[in-house]
Scaffold this motif. Structure first.
Motif, short mmCIF file in Angstrom:
data_model
loop_
_atom_site.label_atom_id
_atom_site.label_comp_id
_atom_site.label_asym_id
_atom_site.label_seq_id
_atom_site.Cartn_x
_atom_site.Cartn_y
_atom_site.Cartn_z
N TYR A 130 -0.51 -8.56 -3.50
CA TYR A 130 -1.55 -7.65 -4.00
C TYR A 130 -1.20 -6.19 -3.72
CZ TYR A 130 -4.24 -11.92 -4.38
OH TYR A 130 -4.65 -13.17 -4.73
N HIS A 131 -1.83 -5.32 -4.50
CA HIS A 131 -1.68 -3.88 -4.30
C HIS A 131 -3.01 -3.27 -3.88
CE1 HIS A 131 2.05 -3.58 -7.16
NE2 HIS A 131 2.30 -4.20 -6.02
N TYR A 132 -2.92 -2.27 -3.01
CA TYR A 132 -4.14 -1.59 -2.56
C TYR A 132 -3.78 -0.14 -2.21
CZ TYR A 132 -8.38 -0.60 0.15
OH TYR A 132 -9.55 -0.06 0.63
N SER A 133 -4.32 0.78 -2.99
CA SER A 133 -4.10 2.20 -2.70
C SER A 133 -5.34 3.00 -3.07
CB SER A 133 -2.89 2.72 -3.47
OG SER A 133 -3.12 2.64 -4.86
N GLN A 154 -10.58 -0.30 -5.07
CA GLN A 154 -9.80 0.81 -4.51
C GLN A 154 -10.74 1.81 -3.83
OE1 GLN A 154 -7.45 1.40 -8.41
NE2 GLN A 154 -6.23 2.45 -6.84
N CYS A 187 -4.12 -2.05 -8.83
CA CYS A 187 -4.83 -2.82 -7.80
C CYS A 187 -5.85 -3.81 -8.37
CB CYS A 187 -5.53 -1.85 -6.85
SG CYS A 187 -4.42 -0.63 -6.11
N THR A 247 0.84 -1.19 0.00
CA THR A 247 0.00 0.00 0.00
C THR A 247 0.88 1.25 0.00
OG1 THR A 247 -1.91 1.06 1.05
CG2 THR A 247 -0.28 0.04 2.53
N THR A 269 -3.88 6.55 0.93
CA THR A 269 -4.71 5.42 1.32
C THR A 269 -5.13 5.51 2.79
OG1 THR A 269 -3.28 4.12 -0.15
CG2 THR A 269 -4.95 2.92 1.09
#
Length: 290
Positions: free
Chosen positions: A208-211, A268, A257, A147, A183
């Motif tokens: 994984y990506h999360y922003s 997102q 994401c 993140t 985020t």
């Protein structure tokens, strides 16, 4: 479901504790209960726990300080998560680990996908990447959640810094050539719990990506903070080279994401909505203390 959480006072850990419910029990371990400079003690906490999942929301996050404390940063960000992941794997527990956009070199202007080549620019990014690699190599079921630009109503973060500086400065020079997704910590915590639920039920995990969306610059982020907080502050856009820091920052922190939505159905968050929530919480806290 019971989650054993490493970290208690950090931004994400604080929000995890707040999201505890009848369905989700959270046991959060502070430094006094699990010192991340003692990996064996962290592993023992997992071995002795009756938790269903383990979440590591603790980290050494002082990016500039890490340049002069590489061993401490490596112990907390690299060695400890590896020991935790091995202990979780031994018990067959899903292990969720929070990582960062700093594992990339920040080149180009495309959003980084989880599978893209890493290339950290400094000690912080290198130690976080070491932790990721240790988690992957542990052999258990894991999820690494990278993140960026985390903010909340507590702890140290950009939103609180901007509000503090705006009390005494009518104009602030803010970097405009670093681009990423702010985020909200609350959304990260909710995402980790949703992933933990699904992994407890058998979902596989991965990296994984999360922003937050939309992507912006630090200057753009500052402008939105001042607009929502109704502060009359002029943001002067400056280049990264005009604001030297001990650690080099990535210019491109955009994160792709898509995989998280495909595998876990998690989208997102709109960070401007999260920002409004944080400002409201800070206002309430101010009135409570008044």
């Amino acid at each position: 479901m019971k989650a054993l959480v490493f970290g208690k006072t950090g931004q994400v850990a604080t929000e995890l504790v707040r999201l505890a419910s009848q369905d989700v029990q959270i046991e959060a371990l502070g430094r006094d209960q699990a010192d991340l400079t003692n990996p064996d003690a962290c592993a023992k906490r997992i071995a002795d726990s009756d938790a269903d999942v383990v979440i590591n929301a603790a980290a050494y996050t002082a990016v500039d300080q890490a340049e002069s404390q590489p061993e401490l940063a490596m112990a907390v960000n690299g060695v400890a998560p590896t020991a935790m992941a091995l202990a979780a794997a031994e018990k067959g527990l899903p292990f969720l680990h929070v990582s960062t956009d700093y594992v990339f070199d920040g080149a180009g202007d495309l959003a980084f996908a989880p599978s893209d080549e890493t290339g950290p620019l400094g000690v912080y990014g290198r130690t976080k990447l070491e932790g990721e690699n240790g988690v992957r190599a542990a052999g258990g079921r894991y999820a690494i959640l990278r993140t960026s630009w985390v903010f909340s109503a507590h702890g140290g973060n950009f939103v609180k810094t901007m509000l503090r500086l705006s009390d005494t400065h009518p104009e602030l020079g803010i970097v405009s050539d670093q681009i990423g997704g702010p985020t909200p910590a609350r959304d990260i915590a909710a995402t980790l719990l949703e992933m933990a639920r699904q992994m407890h039920a058998g979902a596989q995990g991965g990296t994984y990506h999360y922003s937050g969306t939309p992507d912006t610059s630090w200057a753009g982020f500052a402008n939105e903070i001042f607009a929502q907080a109704q502060r009359d502050v002029r943001v002067k856009e400056i280049a990264t080279v005009d604001y030297p820091t001990p650690a080099q920052r990535p210019l491109n922190s955009r994160l792709n994401c898509a995989a998280l939505e495909t595998d876990f159905g998690i989208r997102q968050p709109d960070w401007t909505v999260g920002l409004a929530r944080v400002l409201e919480a800070l206002n309430e806290a101010k009135h409570d203390h008044a």
